[in-house]
Design a protein around this motif. Structure first.
Motif, mmCIF file in Angstrom:
data_model
loop_
_atom_site.group_PDB
_atom_site.id
_atom_site.type_symbol
_atom_site.label_atom_id
_atom_site.label_comp_id
_atom_site.label_asym_id
_atom_site.label_seq_id
_atom_site.Cartn_x
_atom_site.Cartn_y
_atom_site.Cartn_z
ATOM 1 N N PHE A 1 0.786 -1.351 0.090
ATOM 2 C CA PHE A 1 0.094 -0.043 -0.045
ATOM 3 C C PHE A 1 0.782 1.146 -0.066
ATOM 4 N N THR A 2 0.444 2.424 -0.611
ATOM 5 C CA THR A 2 1.235 3.702 -0.696
ATOM 6 C C THR A 2 0.252 4.787 -0.142
ATOM 7 N N MET A 3 0.815 5.621 0.684
ATOM 8 C CA MET A 3 0.188 6.797 1.096
ATOM 9 C C MET A 3 0.008 7.801 -0.133
ATOM 10 N N GLU A 4 -1.396 8.211 -0.452
ATOM 11 C CA GLU A 4 -1.407 9.046 -1.566
ATOM 12 C C GLU A 4 -2.528 10.139 -1.265
ATOM 13 N N ASP A 5 -2.199 11.339 -1.933
ATOM 14 C CA ASP A 5 -3.316 12.517 -1.982
ATOM 15 C C ASP A 5 -3.396 12.690 -0.363
ATOM 16 N N SER A 6 -2.381 12.844 0.496
ATOM 17 C CA SER A 6 -2.656 13.353 1.676
ATOM 18 C C SER A 6 -2.956 15.081 1.679
ATOM 19 N N PRO A 7 -3.849 15.625 2.350
ATOM 20 C CA PRO A 7 -4.417 16.756 2.563
ATOM 21 C C PRO A 7 -3.528 17.733 3.260
ATOM 22 N N PRO B 1 0.031 15.375 -4.761
ATOM 23 C CA PRO B 1 -0.126 16.237 -5.476
ATOM 24 C C PRO B 1 1.087 17.073 -5.775
ATOM 25 N N PHE B 2 1.896 17.306 -7.029
ATOM 26 C CA PHE B 2 3.053 18.086 -6.908
ATOM 27 C C PHE B 2 2.677 19.413 -6.810
ATOM 28 N N ASN B 3 1.476 19.875 -7.028
ATOM 29 C CA ASN B 3 1.226 21.338 -6.889
ATOM 30 C C ASN B 3 0.314 21.991 -5.535
ATOM 31 N N HIS B 4 0.462 21.224 -4.479
ATOM 32 C CA HIS B 4 -0.335 21.294 -3.305
ATOM 33 C C HIS B 4 0.529 21.664 -2.234
ATOM 34 N N ALA B 5 0.501 22.851 -1.692
ATOM 35 C CA ALA B 5 1.154 23.200 -0.416
ATOM 36 C C ALA B 5 0.855 22.382 0.811
ATOM 37 N N ASN B 6 1.790 22.308 1.699
ATOM 38 C CA ASN B 6 1.679 21.593 3.142
ATOM 39 C C ASN B 6 1.498 20.031 2.998
ATOM 40 N N THR B 7 1.819 19.494 2.057
ATOM 41 C CA THR B 7 1.636 18.161 1.775
ATOM 42 C C THR B 7 3.148 17.452 1.967
ATOM 43 N N ASP B 8 3.837 17.761 3.016
ATOM 44 C CA ASP B 8 5.201 17.330 3.425
ATOM 45 C C ASP B 8 5.025 15.674 3.129
ATOM 46 N N GLY B 9 6.122 15.123 2.871
ATOM 47 C CA GLY B 9 6.127 13.534 3.109
ATOM 48 C C GLY B 9 6.384 13.276 4.541
ATOM 49 N N ILE B 10 7.492 13.318 4.921
ATOM 50 C CA ILE B 10 7.856 13.038 6.382
ATOM 51 C C ILE B 10 8.572 14.139 7.141
ATOM 52 N N ASP B 11 7.726 14.366 8.296
ATOM 53 C CA ASP B 11 8.521 15.624 9.078
ATOM 54 C C ASP B 11 8.773 14.998 10.412
ATOM 55 N N ASP C 1 7.285 11.644 -3.279
ATOM 56 C CA ASP C 1 6.931 12.446 -4.347
ATOM 57 C C ASP C 1 5.825 13.343 -3.972
ATOM 58 N N THR C 2 6.220 14.722 -3.807
ATOM 59 C CA THR C 2 5.176 15.376 -3.233
ATOM 60 C C THR C 2 5.048 16.916 -3.558
ATOM 61 N N GLY C 3 4.213 17.715 -3.237
ATOM 62 C CA GLY C 3 4.280 19.122 -3.560
ATOM 63 C C GLY C 3 5.065 19.976 -2.438
ATOM 64 N N ARG D 1 19.169 10.304 10.852
ATOM 65 C CA ARG D 1 19.678 9.666 9.843
ATOM 66 C C ARG D 1 18.833 9.418 8.627
ATOM 67 N N VAL D 2 19.299 9.805 7.458
ATOM 68 C CA VAL D 2 18.346 9.745 6.115
ATOM 69 C C VAL D 2 19.627 8.859 5.367
ATOM 70 N N ASP D 3 18.890 7.684 4.819
ATOM 71 C CA ASP D 3 19.633 6.997 3.928
ATOM 72 C C ASP D 3 18.991 6.212 2.772
ATOM 73 N N ARG D 4 19.464 6.069 1.531
ATOM 74 C CA ARG D 4 19.077 5.568 0.422
ATOM 75 C C ARG D 4 17.362 5.869 0.110
ATOM 76 N N CYS D 5 17.210 7.191 -0.214
ATOM 77 C CA CYS D 5 15.925 7.513 -0.214
ATOM 78 C C CYS D 5 15.953 8.133 -1.581
ATOM 79 N N LYS D 6 14.726 8.137 -2.456
ATOM 80 C CA LYS D 6 14.380 8.794 -3.658
ATOM 81 C C LYS D 6 13.330 9.736 -3.354
ATOM 82 N N LEU D 7 13.686 11.025 -3.794
ATOM 83 C CA LEU D 7 12.842 12.238 -3.500
ATOM 84 C C LEU D 7 12.538 13.103 -4.533
ATOM 85 N N ALA D 8 11.150 13.374 -4.544
ATOM 86 C CA ALA D 8 10.996 14.398 -5.433
ATOM 87 C C ALA D 8 10.034 15.581 -4.714
ATOM 88 N N SER D 9 10.119 16.991 -4.934
ATOM 89 C CA SER D 9 9.422 18.011 -4.307
ATOM 90 C C SER D 9 9.407 19.149 -5.005
#
Length: 359
Positions: A98-104, A126-136, A151-153, A177-185
């Motif tokens: 399962f994937t986390m998608e379209d978080s508001p 969505p790539f064009n939505h603010a405040n849709t951080d991946g991991i905080d 992959d997030t806005g 620690r952050v290791d071996r991650c693929k990110l798009a923002s």
């Protein structure tokens, strides 16, 4: 064809699961919390389906573990429906497809946590939505994030220190620690900063960043609001493409950014590597090693503010004390060479060294 023995085992497993879940509901209904049975049942059914057919080494159905965690949250800690649902679902994203998608809003927030491990998490917003951080990661100790796809806005990973709502009174975020991650923002690949306190001992490596405003951004305040101090940060083995800034340091107020190493970094970008310090000497002891940057023509229209926003030099620094550049290679695409004036511009900086820098 299913054998009688296997059929009996499945029926026994189903009865065990239903009894455990009913016990959880009975415990919840005797608590003082509001009766949100429907949402708990929905979370249970989702988790049960996600873990269907999976068993633990003991032979019992895997779903029994999330139910047991939810039972502890309810009966021993006294938590309500939100925490019970979180307990039931806590292994779904990590251990299933399962994937986390379209978080508001923020997809995953760790606030005041200790000794947390996040791995193999997939977040798509969505790539064009603010405040849709991946991991905080906010005011936490000992957190490891690995092998995640985000992959997030807004910021893909944000490391912050805003502990004013924590009962513990903690004001530090440390050992991340952050290791071996693929990110798009559409904002930052990794952002470190914001809040009031200290962020210390952050190490990020083996990163692939395929879209970002800033691949790496260190900032002491958000729109000059805040006073976060950043110490002992390491970024190594980073590949960044389709980014505006390869990295940016932004210092405001009296806070500090100190003891930073960026090494083995390759970037295809549209803007300079920038250090902006409002107060002299508050960005200090920075080393950039084995860094290659290819500056490309931006695929979007730049307005009249372009030179000041984008930069006119590959490295631009203001108010930095202690900056070492070693093994730096900068290549500018032919079609935009006329927009750039040179390799570096250092204003009000001291103790700057350059070794084997090619432009």
């Amino acid at each position: 064809m299913m054998t009688d023995e296997k059929l009996k085992q499945e029926q026994a497993d189903e009865e065990m699961i239903n009894q455990a879940f009913q016990h959880l509901l009975d415990s919840y209904l005797t608590s003082k919390h509001r009766r949100k049975v429907e949402i708990i049942t929905k979370a249970f059914n989702f988790a049960k389906q996600a873990h269907k057919g999976v068993k633990r080494r003991s032979g019992e159905p895997y779903i029994m573990h999330p139910i047991a965690v939810a039972q502890i949250a309810c009966s021993e800690i006294g938590l309500g429906s939100t925490s019970i649902c979180a307990a039931l679902l806590h292994d779904v994203v990590e251990d299933t497809d399962f994937t986390m998608e379209d978080s508001p809003c923020w997809s995953l927030l760790l606030h005041g946590c200790e000794s947390a491990v996040i791995s193999d998490l997939k977040i798509v917003n969505p790539f064009n939505h603010a405040n849709t951080d991946g991991i905080d990661v906010d005011t936490c100790l000992n957190v490891c994030i690995s092998d995640c796809f985000i992959d997030t806005g807004d910021d893909a990973i944000a490391i912050r220190c805003n502990g004013k709502k924590l009962k513990s009174g903690r004001t530090i975020c440390e050992n991340i620690r952050v290791d071996r991650c693929k990110l798009a923002s559409s904002a930052c690949g990794i952002r470190v900063g914001v809040g009031r306190g200290k962020i210390r001992d952050v190490k990020c490596k083996n990163l692939t960043i395929t879209r970002a405003g800033s691949a790496i951004e260190l900032m002491t305040a958000y729109r000059k609001n805040g006073d976060a101090n950043l110490y002992d940060l390491r970024f190594e083995s980073v590949y960044a493409a389709n980014v505006s800034y390869p990295f940016r340091f932004l210092q405001w107020n009296e806070s500090e950014i100190s003891d930073v190493i960026i090494s083995d970094f390759q970037a295809q970008c549209y803007c300079s590597a920038a250090f902006e310090s409002e107060t002299y000497g508050k960005i200090q002891n920075v080393a950039i090693r084995n860094f290659s940057m290819e500056i490309l023509d931006a695929p979007f229209v730049l307005d009249e503010r372009a030179p000041s926003e984008r930069g006119e030099y590959a490295f631009s620094a203001q108010g930095v004390s202690g900056l070492a550049l070693e093994n730096i290679n900068v290549l500018i695409a032919e079609q935009c060479k006329g927009d750039w004036k040179g390799f570096s511009r250092f204003e009000d900086c001291k103790n700057v060294s350059k070794k084997n820098c090619n432009f």
